[in-house]
Motif scaffolding. Structure first.
Motif, short mmCIF file in Angstrom:
data_model
loop_
_atom_site.label_atom_id
_atom_site.label_comp_id
_atom_site.label_asym_id
_atom_site.label_seq_id
_atom_site.Cartn_x
_atom_site.Cartn_y
_atom_site.Cartn_z
N GLN A 222 0.83 -1.18 0.00
CA GLN A 222 0.00 0.00 0.00
C GLN A 222 0.88 1.26 0.00
N PRO A 223 0.37 2.38 -0.51
CA PRO A 223 1.17 3.60 -0.48
C PRO A 223 1.23 4.15 0.94
N LEU A 224 2.14 5.07 1.17
CA LEU A 224 2.16 5.77 2.45
C LEU A 224 1.05 6.82 2.51
N TYR A 225 0.76 7.44 1.35
CA TYR A 225 -0.24 8.50 1.28
C TYR A 225 -1.00 8.38 -0.05
N SER A 226 -2.26 8.77 -0.04
CA SER A 226 -2.99 8.97 -1.29
C SER A 226 -4.07 10.04 -1.08
N PHE A 227 -4.36 10.77 -2.15
CA PHE A 227 -5.38 11.81 -2.06
C PHE A 227 -5.81 12.22 -3.45
N LYS A 228 -6.94 12.91 -3.52
CA LYS A 228 -7.43 13.47 -4.78
C LYS A 228 -7.14 14.97 -4.80
N ILE A 229 -6.88 15.48 -6.01
CA ILE A 229 -6.76 16.92 -6.18
C ILE A 229 -7.47 17.32 -7.47
N GLY A 230 -8.24 18.37 -7.38
CA GLY A 230 -9.00 18.85 -8.52
C GLY A 230 -9.67 20.17 -8.16
N PRO A 231 -10.62 20.62 -8.96
CA PRO A 231 -11.26 21.92 -8.72
C PRO A 231 -11.87 22.04 -7.33
N GLU A 232 -12.48 20.96 -6.82
CA GLU A 232 -13.12 21.03 -5.50
C GLU A 232 -12.09 21.26 -4.40
N GLN A 233 -10.98 20.51 -4.45
CA GLN A 233 -9.94 20.65 -3.42
C GLN A 233 -9.25 22.00 -3.53
N ILE A 234 -9.07 22.47 -4.76
CA ILE A 234 -8.42 23.77 -4.96
C ILE A 234 -9.30 24.90 -4.40
N GLU A 235 -10.61 24.79 -4.62
CA GLU A 235 -11.53 25.81 -4.10
C GLU A 235 -11.53 25.81 -2.57
N LYS A 236 -11.53 24.62 -1.97
CA LYS A 236 -11.57 24.51 -0.51
C LYS A 236 -10.19 24.73 0.13
N LYS A 237 -9.13 24.65 -0.71
CA LYS A 237 -7.75 24.75 -0.22
C LYS A 237 -7.46 23.66 0.81
N LEU A 238 -8.00 22.46 0.52
CA LEU A 238 -7.89 21.37 1.47
C LEU A 238 -7.99 20.04 0.73
N VAL A 239 -7.15 19.07 1.13
CA VAL A 239 -7.25 17.73 0.56
C VAL A 239 -7.39 16.72 1.71
N SER A 240 -8.14 15.66 1.46
CA SER A 240 -8.31 14.58 2.43
C SER A 240 -7.31 13.48 2.10
N VAL A 241 -6.36 13.27 2.99
CA VAL A 241 -5.26 12.33 2.74
C VAL A 241 -5.51 11.03 3.51
N VAL A 242 -5.37 9.91 2.80
CA VAL A 242 -5.41 8.59 3.43
C VAL A 242 -3.97 8.13 3.63
N MET A 243 -3.66 7.61 4.83
CA MET A 243 -2.27 7.28 5.15
C MET A 243 -2.15 5.87 5.71
N THR A 244 -0.96 5.30 5.57
CA THR A 244 -0.59 4.03 6.20
C THR A 244 0.57 4.31 7.14
N THR A 245 0.44 3.90 8.39
CA THR A 245 1.49 4.17 9.37
C THR A 245 2.15 2.87 9.83
N TYR A 246 3.42 3.00 10.20
CA TYR A 246 4.21 1.87 10.69
C TYR A 246 4.69 2.17 12.10
N ALA A 247 4.64 1.15 12.95
CA ALA A 247 5.19 1.26 14.30
C ALA A 247 5.93 -0.04 14.59
N SER A 248 7.00 0.03 15.39
CA SER A 248 7.79 -1.17 15.67
C SER A 248 7.91 -1.41 17.17
N LYS A 249 7.87 -2.68 17.53
CA LYS A 249 8.05 -3.10 18.91
C LYS A 249 9.50 -3.51 19.12
N ASP A 250 9.91 -3.60 20.38
CA ASP A 250 11.23 -4.12 20.68
C ASP A 250 11.27 -5.62 20.39
#
Length: 282
Positions: A72-100
């Protein structure tokens, strides 16, 4: 008559399409120099992180940012006229954490959390391009895992070996956008194939020399392994069908290898690229 000419030649329609310039960055507190993520626009390699690319002005595009080793990607989002007008994008993310734990069992000590969402500001720079600074957490977690267990871009693919109980995406699915807008992606556009991810790196894989030249000269070479110096020079890369190369020079759009002249010379790959300046909107 002009309309008939456009209908008869789709290339003319595409030529009339307006484009905006976009720079995708990650929080500057995170160092991305050693292993820069790749940026895909609508399923096609477009840039390395922090580079300039172009996106259609009047339609939505899917942006995916990640590393080929991961499903999976680390980040993904859409950009277009709607996001440009709102000056905001909704980003989907994948995070990693490690145990000892033991470095020999890295895959059992890593936790993957998918589908983390955050609204991120979209701003316009004084020079005209749109800019988005992505949150640090996904890439920072990934790079910290590499450092903690002494891994790098050529290490055996510990990601595919992470057990299902530690990889929440294998339980709840992935909500990342793919190049098909609105569809849930099972893998991201820049991911190695399943077979290659599962066996990376292949035992004693072959390498090929790539002679990379650019106009103008002096562009920085990025691959899936990071910086490879500047053009014009020869670099040695794994001989894979899935090899990613993109060039960068200040003041120009990043130039992926798919936009270059590529010739197999037998003993080496000859790649010649002409970089383009961003188009200024009227």
């Amino acid at each position: 008559m002009a309309l008939l000419m456009l209908l008869a030649n789709p290339r003319l329609i595409h030529a009339q399409e307006a484009f905006d310039t976009l720079r995708v960055e990650i929080d500057p507190n995170v160092q991305v120099d050693k292993l820069p993520p790749l940026v895909f626009v609508n399923g096609t390699l477009a840039a390395a992180i922090e580079g300039l690319t172009s996106v259609p002005s009047e339609s939505e595009s899917v942006i995916e940012v990640g590393l080929p080793q991961a499903r999976q990607p680390l980040y993904s989002f859409k950009i277009g006229p709607e996001q440009i007008e709102k000056k905001l994008v909704s980003v989907v993310m994948t995070t990693y954490a490690s145990k000892d734990g033991s470095p020999d069992q890295v895959w059992t000590n890593v936790l993957i959390h998918p589908n983390v969402k955050e609204d991120v500001p979209l701003r316009r720079a004084e020079t005209g391009e749109f800019e988005i600074t992505l949150p640090a957490m996904p890439y920072a977690g990934f790079s910290e895992t590499l450092a903690k267990f002494g891994l790098n871009s050529t290490s055996a693919n510990w990601i595919e070996a992470i057990p299902d109980v530690n990889d929440m995406s294998k339980q709840s699915g992935i909500l990342h956008l793919s190049q098909t807008i609105g569809d849930t992606a099972t893998t991201w556009s820049g991911s190695y194939s399943t077979a290659l991810r599962a066996s990376w790196p292949p035992p004693a894989y072959e390498v090929r020399d790539w002679k990379i030249t650019s106009t103008p000269v002096g562009a920085t070479i990025f691959t899936q392994h990071g910086h490879e110096g500047n053009t014009n020079r020869t670099v040695t890369l794994p001989n894979l069908s899935e090899t990613y190369v993109t060039l960068r020079l200040d003041g120009y759009l990043d130039c992926p290898h798919t936009q270059c002249s590529k010739m197999d010379r037998g003993g080496y790959i000859d790649l010649n690229c002409t970089l383009k300046k961003p188009k200024k909107k009227k």
